[in-house]
Design a protein around this motif. Structure first.
Motif, PDB file in Angstrom:
ATOM      1  N   GLY A  67      47.441 -20.271  25.970  1.00  0.00           N
ATOM      2  CA  GLY A  67      47.526 -18.902  25.449  1.00  0.00           C
ATOM      3  C   GLY A  67      46.353 -18.060  25.908  1.00  0.00           C
ATOM      4  N   GLU A  68      46.447 -16.744  25.664  1.00  0.00           N
ATOM      5  CA  GLU A  68      45.448 -15.796  26.133  1.00  0.00           C
ATOM      6  C   GLU A  68      44.144 -15.894  25.343  1.00  0.00           C
ATOM      7  OE1 GLU A  68      44.725 -13.935  29.111  1.00  0.00           O
ATOM      8  OE2 GLU A  68      46.897 -13.852  28.815  1.00  0.00           O
ATOM      9  N   GLU A  69      44.262 -16.018  24.007  1.00  0.00           N
ATOM     10  CA  GLU A  69      43.084 -15.962  23.138  1.00  0.00           C
ATOM     11  C   GLU A  69      42.468 -17.341  22.925  1.00  0.00           C
ATOM     12  OE1 GLU A  69      41.588 -13.407  22.253  1.00  0.00           O
ATOM     13  OE2 GLU A  69      43.063 -11.806  22.441  1.00  0.00           O
ATOM     14  N   PHE A  70      41.199 -17.320  22.549  1.00  0.00           N
ATOM     15  CA  PHE A  70      40.502 -18.570  22.246  1.00  0.00           C
ATOM     16  C   PHE A  70      41.144 -19.253  21.038  1.00  0.00           C
ATOM     17  CE2 PHE A  70      37.379 -20.867  19.711  1.00  0.00           C
ATOM     18  CZ  PHE A  70      36.935 -21.783  20.632  1.00  0.00           C
ATOM     19  N   ASP A  71      41.295 -20.560  21.127  1.00  0.00           N
ATOM     20  CA  ASP A  71      41.831 -21.348  20.017  1.00  0.00           C
ATOM     21  C   ASP A  71      41.056 -22.665  19.991  1.00  0.00           C
ATOM     22  OD1 ASP A  71      44.847 -21.918  18.481  1.00  0.00           O
ATOM     23  OD2 ASP A  71      43.530 -23.596  18.952  1.00  0.00           O
ATOM     24  N   HIS A  72      40.447 -22.958  18.874  1.00  0.00           N
ATOM     25  CA  HIS A  72      39.579 -24.138  18.766  1.00  0.00           C
ATOM     26  C   HIS A  72      40.292 -25.403  19.234  1.00  0.00           C
ATOM     27  CE1 HIS A  72      36.740 -27.008  16.883  1.00  0.00           C
ATOM     28  NE2 HIS A  72      37.845 -27.693  16.674  1.00  0.00           N
ATOM     29  N   SER A  96      27.976 -19.816  23.372  1.00  0.00           N
ATOM     30  CA  SER A  96      28.467 -18.539  22.852  1.00  0.00           C
ATOM     31  C   SER A  96      29.128 -18.790  21.499  1.00  0.00           C
ATOM     32  CB  SER A  96      29.512 -18.007  23.828  1.00  0.00           C
ATOM     33  OG  SER A  96      30.539 -18.981  23.945  1.00  0.00           O
ATOM     34  N   VAL A  97      29.644 -17.747  20.915  1.00  0.00           N
ATOM     35  CA  VAL A  97      30.361 -17.914  19.639  1.00  0.00           C
ATOM     36  C   VAL A  97      31.510 -18.899  19.840  1.00  0.00           C
ATOM     37  CG1 VAL A  97      31.801 -16.729  17.937  1.00  0.00           C
ATOM     38  CG2 VAL A  97      29.725 -15.641  18.786  1.00  0.00           C
ATOM     39  N   ASN A  98      32.267 -18.722  20.915  1.00  0.00           N
ATOM     40  CA  ASN A  98      33.378 -19.648  21.168  1.00  0.00           C
ATOM     41  C   ASN A  98      32.873 -21.047  21.518  1.00  0.00           C
ATOM     42  OD1 ASN A  98      35.022 -17.498  20.793  1.00  0.00           O
ATOM     43  ND2 ASN A  98      35.758 -17.349  22.904  1.00  0.00           N
ATOM     44  N   GLY A  99      31.878 -21.098  22.412  1.00  0.00           N
ATOM     45  CA  GLY A  99      31.366 -22.395  22.851  1.00  0.00           C
ATOM     46  C   GLY A  99      30.839 -23.212  21.677  1.00  0.00           C
ATOM     47  N   LEU A 100      30.112 -22.527  20.785  1.00  0.00           N
ATOM     48  CA  LEU A 100      29.555 -23.240  19.632  1.00  0.00           C
ATOM     49  C   LEU A 100      30.648 -23.666  18.665  1.00  0.00           C
ATOM     50  CD1 LEU A 100      26.310 -21.192  18.978  1.00  0.00           C
ATOM     51  CD2 LEU A 100      26.514 -23.534  19.810  1.00  0.00           C
ATOM     52  N   ASP A 101      31.787 -23.028  18.779  1.00  0.00           N
ATOM     53  CA  ASP A 101      32.920 -23.396  17.909  1.00  0.00           C
ATOM     54  C   ASP A 101      33.479 -24.773  18.280  1.00  0.00           C
ATOM     55  OD1 ASP A 101      35.244 -21.870  16.095  1.00  0.00           O
ATOM     56  OD2 ASP A 101      35.975 -23.476  17.396  1.00  0.00           O
ATOM     57  N   TYR A 102      33.526 -25.064  19.603  1.00  0.00           N
ATOM     58  CA  TYR A 102      34.176 -26.329  19.954  1.00  0.00           C
ATOM     59  C   TYR A 102      33.260 -27.367  20.600  1.00  0.00           C
ATOM     60  CZ  TYR A 102      34.818 -24.832  24.894  1.00  0.00           C
ATOM     61  OH  TYR A 102      34.623 -24.426  26.181  1.00  0.00           O
ATOM     62  N   ALA A 105      32.359 -30.300  18.291  1.00  0.00           N
ATOM     63  CA  ALA A 105      33.556 -31.092  17.987  1.00  0.00           C
ATOM     64  C   ALA A 105      33.918 -31.982  19.174  1.00  0.00           C
ATOM     65  CB  ALA A 105      34.723 -30.153  17.654  1.00  0.00           C
ATOM     66  N   VAL A 106      33.797 -31.432  20.381  1.00  0.00           N
ATOM     67  CA  VAL A 106      34.119 -32.210  21.590  1.00  0.00           C
ATOM     68  C   VAL A 106      33.131 -33.363  21.742  1.00  0.00           C
ATOM     69  CG1 VAL A 106      34.129 -32.107  24.116  1.00  0.00           C
ATOM     70  CG2 VAL A 106      35.259 -30.306  22.798  1.00  0.00           C
ATOM     71  N   ALA A 107      31.836 -33.054  21.567  1.00  0.00           N
ATOM     72  CA  ALA A 107      30.808 -34.098  21.706  1.00  0.00           C
ATOM     73  C   ALA A 107      31.051 -35.202  20.683  1.00  0.00           C
ATOM     74  CB  ALA A 107      29.418 -33.488  21.521  1.00  0.00           C
ATOM     75  N   ASP A 108      31.369 -34.799  19.458  1.00  0.00           N
ATOM     76  CA  ASP A 108      31.604 -35.780  18.393  1.00  0.00           C
ATOM     77  C   ASP A 108      32.820 -36.639  18.727  1.00  0.00           C
ATOM     78  OD1 ASP A 108      31.147 -36.861  15.722  1.00  0.00           O
ATOM     79  OD2 ASP A 108      33.080 -35.938  15.259  1.00  0.00           O
ATOM     80  N   SER A 109      33.881 -35.963  19.164  1.00  0.00           N
ATOM     81  CA  SER A 109      35.113 -36.696  19.472  1.00  0.00           C
ATOM     82  C   SER A 109      34.913 -37.672  20.644  1.00  0.00           C
ATOM     83  CB  SER A 109      36.207 -35.667  19.791  1.00  0.00           C
ATOM     84  OG  SER A 109      37.318 -36.295  20.287  1.00  0.00           O
ATOM     85  N   LEU A 110      34.088 -37.249  21.631  1.00  0.00           N
ATOM     86  CA  LEU A 110      33.845 -38.122  22.786  1.00  0.00           C
ATOM     87  C   LEU A 110      32.750 -39.156  22.498  1.00  0.00           C
ATOM     88  CD1 LEU A 110      33.854 -35.393  25.620  1.00  0.00           C
ATOM     89  CD2 LEU A 110      35.671 -37.050  25.147  1.00  0.00           C
ATOM     90  N   PHE A 149      26.677 -36.871  28.645  1.00  0.00           N
ATOM     91  CA  PHE A 149      26.170 -35.990  27.582  1.00  0.00           C
ATOM     92  C   PHE A 149      26.886 -34.642  27.662  1.00  0.00           C
ATOM     93  CE2 PHE A 149      23.431 -36.368  31.283  1.00  0.00           C
ATOM     94  CZ  PHE A 149      23.485 -35.095  31.803  1.00  0.00           C
ATOM     95  N   VAL A 150      26.728 -33.885  26.561  1.00  0.00           N
ATOM     96  CA  VAL A 150      27.282 -32.531  26.469  1.00  0.00           C
ATOM     97  C   VAL A 150      26.117 -31.579  26.207  1.00  0.00           C
ATOM     98  CG1 VAL A 150      28.898 -31.022  25.224  1.00  0.00           C
ATOM     99  CG2 VAL A 150      29.396 -33.479  25.429  1.00  0.00           C
ATOM    100  N   VAL A 151      26.072 -30.466  26.933  1.00  0.00           N
ATOM    101  CA  VAL A 151      25.057 -29.442  26.661  1.00  0.00           C
ATOM    102  C   VAL A 151      25.743 -28.085  26.592  1.00  0.00           C
ATOM    103  CG1 VAL A 151      23.126 -30.642  27.786  1.00  0.00           C
ATOM    104  CG2 VAL A 151      24.543 -29.095  29.128  1.00  0.00           C
ATOM    105  N   SER A 152      25.191 -27.194  25.775  1.00  0.00           N
ATOM    106  CA  SER A 152      25.646 -25.801  25.858  1.00  0.00           C
ATOM    107  C   SER A 152      24.478 -24.969  26.365  1.00  0.00           C
ATOM    108  CB  SER A 152      26.189 -25.300  24.516  1.00  0.00           C
ATOM    109  OG  SER A 152      25.267 -25.499  23.487  1.00  0.00           O
ATOM    110  N   ILE A 153      24.802 -23.978  27.201  1.00  0.00           N
ATOM    111  CA  ILE A 153      23.746 -23.217  27.892  1.00  0.00           C
ATOM    112  C   ILE A 153      23.680 -21.788  27.374  1.00  0.00           C
ATOM    113  CG2 ILE A 153      23.731 -24.594  30.000  1.00  0.00           C
ATOM    114  CD1 ILE A 153      25.455 -22.293  31.255  1.00  0.00           C
ATOM    115  N   ARG A 154      22.454 -21.295  27.237  1.00  0.00           N
ATOM    116  CA  ARG A 154      22.245 -19.927  26.761  1.00  0.00           C
ATOM    117  C   ARG A 154      22.521 -18.941  27.892  1.00  0.00           C
ATOM    118  NH1 ARG A 154      16.623 -17.973  24.054  1.00  0.00           N
ATOM    119  NH2 ARG A 154      17.156 -19.558  22.523  1.00  0.00           N
TER     120      ARG A 154
END
Ligand code: FAD
Length: 317
Positions: A67-72, A96-102, A105-110, A149-154
């Motif tokens: 889909g077009e919109e972000f979905d967790h 980002s707001v979206n990145g921090l949303d998932y 959860a992804v890191a935990d699941s993996l 590992f998983v990282v999120s970048i500023r």
């Protein structure tokens, strides 16, 4: 297991700057690991985005048509499925707001370690990630003792990748229907009721407490109009209710990366600098030659803004 996977981000039909910055971060890490850089774009309009993201740094571009919109659930599910297929050493997501949303959860699941809000990444027999702490007052490094590992970048910390490349294109089939019911995006509200997003501006004129009074902001507005810039501010201006919150630059405001950032009557507190240090050219007007903002300025005028700003406006007019 030496490759890097970065998931790009878009909003309302546009790729966010962090998507191009993530390509640079991913390429640097992939080179250090001796592996390939894979980029994923999860969207309705994958083709347009894939074309823009196909820069020379990218080895493989995965398109996931959903889909077009972000979905967790969709983002988390598609990212985990891609991760399972590629088995990369590093998964990079936007902080980002979206990145921090998932991302967590992804890191935990993996079952992988996760470092959030990183500002630099280095790899030498293990990941060393840099982050800021205590309101950007100190920089710390986190050593990750794991093969994956998983990282999120500023946003604003890496150069944006550009140019046309010839990455291998790969369509990744993901059945978005199979995911559970969870949080859903119900709508989208533009910042400040149709007001501008300062994060998108190329030229910001930013006003600080040196302006003294609300009515004096008109002086800055005149300069903004004469130069075609966008008005932003430091936090005290917003705290005083003189400008809306969406104009605030800094740690508790917006991260901005304009071509030009003109700081008027702003001292350069760490929390402010955290939001604008990625600007290409920083110009400062301040009466105090010892103001910390001069440390990061490309050009500076040590003088009274009430003399300099009207003169500048007149020149531009
Ligand atoms: P000041 O520090 O008061 O500086 C005013 C400057 O104007 C001075 O350097 C002075 O020399 C100059 N000046 C005065 N008169 C003139 C004149 N006539 N002509 C030219 N120059 C003049 N701040 C942010 O901006 N963004 C944030 O997101 C943010 N988040 C924060 C989060 C936390 C948790 C905390 C604790 C603080 C945060 N702050 C933030 C506040 C920050 O610490 C500073 O207080 C703030 O940035 C100062 O704003 P300023 O530079 O406009 O004001």
């Amino acid at each position: 297991m030496s490759s890097v996977l970065f998931v790009a981000e878009h909003r309302r039909g546009d790729l966010r700057d962090v998507s191009y910055e993530g390509i640079t971060a991913g390429r640097q890490l992939a080179d250090a690991l001796g592996g390939e850089l894979h980029i994923a774009v999860i969207s309705g309009d994958v083709d347009g985005f894939a074309e823009s993201l196909n820069t020379p740094e990218v080895d493989v571009l995965h398109t996931v048509e959903v889909g077009e919109e972000f979905d967790h659930d969709v983002y988390a599910g598609a990212t985990e499925a891609l991760h399972a297929e590629l088995d990369p050493a590093a998964l990079i997501l936007p902080n980002s707001v979206n990145g921090l949303d998932y991302a967590p959860a992804v890191a935990d699941s993996l079952g992988l370690p996760y470092v959030s809000d990183t500002t630099a990444l280095a790899y030498d027999d293990g990941l060393t990630a840099t982050r800021e702490m205590y309101g950007s007052k100190v920089e710390t490094t986190v050593d990750v003792d794991a093969d994956q590992f998983v990282v999120s970048i500023r946003s604003g910390e890496w150069e944006a990748a550009s140019g046309a490349g010839d990455a291998e294109l790969s369509e990744f089939a993901f059945d978005a229907e199979v995911v559970d019911d969870g949080a859903r995006v119900q709508g989208f509200e533009e910042v400040g009721e149709g007001d501008v997003d300062i994060a998108d501006a190329e030229f910001l004129v930013s006003v600080g407490r040196g302006i003294e009074e609300e009515d004096n902001i008109d002086l800055i507005r005149d300069l903004v109009e004469a130069t075609g810039a966008t008005l932003s501010s430091s936090r005290p201006i917003v705290d005083n209710g003189w400008l809306p919150k969406n104009r605030q630059v800094g740690q508790s405001g917006k991260q901005v990366t304009p071509n030009v950032y003109l700081a008027i009557g702003i001292s350069g507190a760490v929390q402010h600098v955290a939001g604008m240090k990625g600007a290409e050219t920083i110009i400062v007007i301040n009466t105090d030659p010892n103001a910390p903002i001069f440390d990061i300025a490309d050009y500076g005028i040590v003088d009274d803004l009430f003399d300099v700003v009207p003169a500048l406006t007149e020149q531009f007019e």
